[in-house]
Scaffold this motif. Sequence first.
Motif, PDB file in Angstrom:
ATOM      1  N   LEU A   1     -54.168   8.547   8.036  1.00  0.00           N
ATOM      2  CA  LEU A   1     -53.997   8.653   9.485  1.00  0.00           C
ATOM      3  C   LEU A   1     -53.577   7.328  10.074  1.00  0.00           C
ATOM      4  CD1 LEU A   1     -57.254  10.521  10.604  1.00  0.00           C
ATOM      5  CD2 LEU A   1     -54.938  11.451  10.584  1.00  0.00           C
ATOM      6  N   PRO A   2     -52.858   7.370  11.197  1.00  0.00           N
ATOM      7  CA  PRO A   2     -52.691   6.118  11.943  1.00  0.00           C
ATOM      8  C   PRO A   2     -54.079   5.615  12.342  1.00  0.00           C
ATOM      9  CG  PRO A   2     -51.374   7.894  12.924  1.00  0.00           C
ATOM     10  CD  PRO A   2     -52.257   8.524  11.899  1.00  0.00           C
ATOM     11  N   GLU A   3     -54.178   4.334  12.633  1.00  0.00           N
ATOM     12  CA  GLU A   3     -55.452   3.766  13.067  1.00  0.00           C
ATOM     13  C   GLU A   3     -55.671   4.029  14.561  1.00  0.00           C
ATOM     14  OE1 GLU A   3     -57.848   2.441  11.506  1.00  0.00           O
ATOM     15  OE2 GLU A   3     -58.926   1.234  12.977  1.00  0.00           O
ATOM     16  N   HIS A   4     -54.576   3.946  15.297  1.00  0.00           N
ATOM     17  CA  HIS A   4     -54.680   4.022  16.759  1.00  0.00           C
ATOM     18  C   HIS A   4     -53.459   4.764  17.301  1.00  0.00           C
ATOM     19  CE1 HIS A   4     -55.324   1.543  20.751  1.00  0.00           C
ATOM     20  NE2 HIS A   4     -55.092   2.821  20.987  1.00  0.00           N
ATOM     21  N   ILE A   5     -53.689   5.948  17.830  1.00  0.00           N
ATOM     22  CA  ILE A   5     -52.606   6.728  18.427  1.00  0.00           C
ATOM     23  C   ILE A   5     -52.647   6.551  19.946  1.00  0.00           C
ATOM     24  CG2 ILE A   5     -51.699   9.059  18.832  1.00  0.00           C
ATOM     25  CD1 ILE A   5     -52.733   9.904  16.109  1.00  0.00           C
ATOM     26  N   ALA A   6     -51.497   6.323  20.545  1.00  0.00           N
ATOM     27  CA  ALA A   6     -51.406   6.236  22.009  1.00  0.00           C
ATOM     28  C   ALA A   6     -50.461   7.347  22.470  1.00  0.00           C
ATOM     29  CB  ALA A   6     -50.893   4.875  22.442  1.00  0.00           C
ATOM     30  N   ILE A   7     -50.877   8.089  23.481  1.00  0.00           N
ATOM     31  CA  ILE A   7     -50.074   9.220  23.957  1.00  0.00           C
ATOM     32  C   ILE A   7     -49.727   9.052  25.432  1.00  0.00           C
ATOM     33  CG2 ILE A   7     -49.979  11.726  24.273  1.00  0.00           C
ATOM     34  CD1 ILE A   7     -51.940  12.085  22.008  1.00  0.00           C
ATOM     35  N   ILE A   8     -48.464   9.300  25.752  1.00  0.00           N
ATOM     36  CA  ILE A   8     -48.020   9.358  27.149  1.00  0.00           C
ATOM     37  C   ILE A   8     -48.016  10.836  27.529  1.00  0.00           C
ATOM     38  CG2 ILE A   8     -46.126   8.856  28.761  1.00  0.00           C
ATOM     39  CD1 ILE A   8     -45.293   6.562  26.826  1.00  0.00           C
ATOM     40  N   MET A   9     -49.001  11.235  28.306  1.00  0.00           N
ATOM     41  CA  MET A   9     -49.192  12.662  28.619  1.00  0.00           C
ATOM     42  C   MET A   9     -48.224  13.060  29.732  1.00  0.00           C
ATOM     43  SD  MET A   9     -53.366  12.938  28.398  1.00  0.00           S
ATOM     44  CE  MET A   9     -53.742  11.977  29.852  1.00  0.00           C
ATOM     45  N   ASP A  10     -46.996  13.375  29.353  1.00  0.00           N
ATOM     46  CA  ASP A  10     -45.952  13.600  30.359  1.00  0.00           C
ATOM     47  C   ASP A  10     -45.409  15.028  30.312  1.00  0.00           C
ATOM     48  OD1 ASP A  10     -44.268  12.922  32.435  1.00  0.00           O
ATOM     49  OD2 ASP A  10     -42.771  11.965  31.153  1.00  0.00           O
ATOM     50  N   GLY A  11     -44.945  15.506  31.467  1.00  0.00           N
ATOM     51  CA  GLY A  11     -44.280  16.807  31.540  1.00  0.00           C
ATOM     52  C   GLY A  11     -45.076  17.873  32.283  1.00  0.00           C
ATOM     53  N   ASN A  12     -46.178  17.485  32.898  1.00  0.00           N
ATOM     54  CA  ASN A  12     -47.004  18.460  33.637  1.00  0.00           C
ATOM     55  C   ASN A  12     -46.229  19.130  34.766  1.00  0.00           C
ATOM     56  OD1 ASN A  12     -49.048  17.505  32.035  1.00  0.00           O
ATOM     57  ND2 ASN A  12     -50.142  16.424  33.667  1.00  0.00           N
TER      58      ASN A  12
ATOM     59  N   ILE B   1     -46.896   8.355  20.929  1.00  0.00           N
ATOM     60  CA  ILE B   1     -46.328   9.700  21.053  1.00  0.00           C
ATOM     61  C   ILE B   1     -45.960   9.956  22.506  1.00  0.00           C
ATOM     62  CG2 ILE B   1     -46.894  12.172  20.926  1.00  0.00           C
ATOM     63  CD1 ILE B   1     -48.707  11.511  18.525  1.00  0.00           C
ATOM     64  N   ARG B   2     -44.699  10.366  22.737  1.00  0.00           N
ATOM     65  CA  ARG B   2     -44.320  10.786  24.085  1.00  0.00           C
ATOM     66  C   ARG B   2     -43.665  12.163  24.035  1.00  0.00           C
ATOM     67  NH1 ARG B   2     -42.185   7.549  29.341  1.00  0.00           N
ATOM     68  NH2 ARG B   2     -42.570   9.286  30.743  1.00  0.00           N
ATOM     69  N   PRO B   3     -44.337  13.154  24.583  1.00  0.00           N
ATOM     70  CA  PRO B   3     -43.700  14.464  24.708  1.00  0.00           C
ATOM     71  C   PRO B   3     -42.829  14.485  25.962  1.00  0.00           C
ATOM     72  CG  PRO B   3     -45.963  14.612  25.463  1.00  0.00           C
ATOM     73  CD  PRO B   3     -45.715  13.174  25.091  1.00  0.00           C
ATOM     74  N   SER B   4     -42.268  15.628  26.276  1.00  0.00           N
ATOM     75  CA  SER B   4     -41.536  15.919  27.520  1.00  0.00           C
ATOM     76  C   SER B   4     -40.083  15.483  27.520  1.00  0.00           C
ATOM     77  CB  SER B   4     -42.251  15.354  28.763  1.00  0.00           C
ATOM     78  OG  SER B   4     -41.800  14.042  29.081  1.00  0.00           O
ATOM     79  N   GLY B   5     -39.588  15.001  26.391  1.00  0.00           N
ATOM     80  CA  GLY B   5     -38.162  14.712  26.302  1.00  0.00           C
ATOM     81  C   GLY B   5     -37.709  13.418  26.949  1.00  0.00           C
ATOM     82  N   GLU B   6     -38.638  12.561  27.341  1.00  0.00           N
ATOM     83  CA  GLU B   6     -38.258  11.250  27.880  1.00  0.00           C
ATOM     84  C   GLU B   6     -38.392  10.211  26.763  1.00  0.00           C
ATOM     85  OE1 GLU B   6     -37.011  11.432  30.674  1.00  0.00           O
ATOM     86  OE2 GLU B   6     -38.010  13.079  31.722  1.00  0.00           O
ATOM     87  N   TYR B   7     -37.470   9.253  26.780  1.00  0.00           N
ATOM     88  CA  TYR B   7     -37.446   8.250  25.717  1.00  0.00           C
ATOM     89  C   TYR B   7     -37.679   6.866  26.292  1.00  0.00           C
ATOM     90  CZ  TYR B   7     -35.535  12.233  23.267  1.00  0.00           C
ATOM     91  OH  TYR B   7     -35.371  13.481  22.736  1.00  0.00           O
ATOM     92  N   ARG B   8     -38.841   6.680  26.895  1.00  0.00           N
ATOM     93  CA  ARG B   8     -39.152   5.353  27.451  1.00  0.00           C
ATOM     94  C   ARG B   8     -40.656   5.143  27.421  1.00  0.00           C
ATOM     95  NH1 ARG B   8     -36.704   8.240  31.798  1.00  0.00           N
ATOM     96  NH2 ARG B   8     -38.268   9.335  33.049  1.00  0.00           N
ATOM     97  N   LEU B   9     -41.032   3.870  27.624  1.00  0.00           N
ATOM     98  CA  LEU B   9     -42.457   3.506  27.590  1.00  0.00           C
ATOM     99  C   LEU B   9     -43.116   3.604  28.956  1.00  0.00           C
ATOM    100  CD1 LEU B   9     -42.976   0.365  25.302  1.00  0.00           C
ATOM    101  CD2 LEU B   9     -44.099   2.588  25.114  1.00  0.00           C
ATOM    102  N   SER B  10     -42.323   3.565  30.029  1.00  0.00           N
ATOM    103  CA  SER B  10     -42.877   3.636  31.388  1.00  0.00           C
ATOM    104  C   SER B  10     -44.063   2.672  31.591  1.00  0.00           C
ATOM    105  CB  SER B  10     -43.296   5.072  31.715  1.00  0.00           C
ATOM    106  OG  SER B  10     -42.183   5.943  31.632  1.00  0.00           O
ATOM    107  N   ASN B  11     -43.871   1.425  31.108  1.00  0.00           N
ATOM    108  CA  ASN B  11     -44.860   0.362  31.365  1.00  0.00           C
ATOM    109  C   ASN B  11     -46.185   0.595  30.623  1.00  0.00           C
ATOM    110  OD1 ASN B  11     -45.588  -2.088  32.531  1.00  0.00           O
ATOM    111  ND2 ASN B  11     -46.038  -1.235  34.555  1.00  0.00           N
ATOM    112  N   TYR B  12     -46.127   1.323  29.532  1.00  0.00           N
ATOM    113  CA  TYR B  12     -47.338   1.638  28.764  1.00  0.00           C
ATOM    114  C   TYR B  12     -47.520   0.653  27.616  1.00  0.00           C
ATOM    115  CZ  TYR B  12     -50.770   4.959  26.700  1.00  0.00           C
ATOM    116  OH  TYR B  12     -51.896   5.594  26.238  1.00  0.00           O
TER     117      TYR B  12
END
Length: 236
Positions: A12-23, A183-194
């Motif tokens: 497993l990865p050690e640390h997963i970060a998710i951008i919860m986008d597309g609501n 991980i970024r869902p929703s079809g956007e390809y950016r970090l948005s300051n994350y």
Amino acid sequence: MFRHKHHGERILPEHIAIIMDGNGRWAKKRRLPRSAGHAAGARTFKEIARYCNRIGLHYLTVYAFSTENWKRPQEEVDNIMELLRDYLKDAKNFKDENILVKFIGNLAVLPQDIRDLIVDAEENSKDATGLKLNIALNYGGRDEIVAAVRRVVSDGLAPDEVDEAAIADRLYTAGQPDPDFIIRPSGEYRLSNYLIWQSAYAEFWFSDVLWPDFKPHHLEEAIDDFCRRNRRFGGV
Ligand code: IPE
Ligand code: IPE
Ligand code: MG
């Protein structure tokens, strides 16, 4: 430094970060108000956090509200804060689920009742030994670095004492391993300051799935992909 946890055959990865986008787009597709999208996104968040805990992931960081999200209509901001209140009032669940929760971001400007609920939630879960869950709230990567630099100055460091560790130790994530998988869902390809400092060597995974539709099997697909990556860190 790059510890990995074995789960079955898999690393497993050690640390997963998710951008919860597309609501919002999820709601729009269903001709529902954006608030319904945020409510559905909150349910997905709970399911994914529980799943990460169950498979033995060490760290999960989720982006819940950015320093830029205040630009949204007041009604939507209020709605997101209300969902957060509901979530925090349930926070004894963290304890029951053995998840250690921590909020990262500029929390000082949040409504006092939310700050109180955050203190309670962190306090309630402090002995948990399972997943370490960071919830990024009023979080901005540049804002975080500015805050760290201010502390470097107020701590009186001399120029030659300012190194990468001096900054990293003053970020909200001090003491934690950097995310190795974003991980970024929703079809956007950016970090948005994350997590802009912490993501320096992260692997990225993008998907067109909207966050409320994101299921554990999507996470599994992402992790399988991560396992096939060749991480070189500048070496050969
Ligand atoms: C993510 O979903 C939730 C927050 C940013 C708080 P969005 O609300 O950004 O959904 P889209 O991007 O408009 O579809
Ligand atoms: C990033 O999503 C912030 C969160 C998911 C909380 P946004 O929807 O705010 O990002 P942009 O505006 O598409 O960059
Ligand atoms: Mg969005």
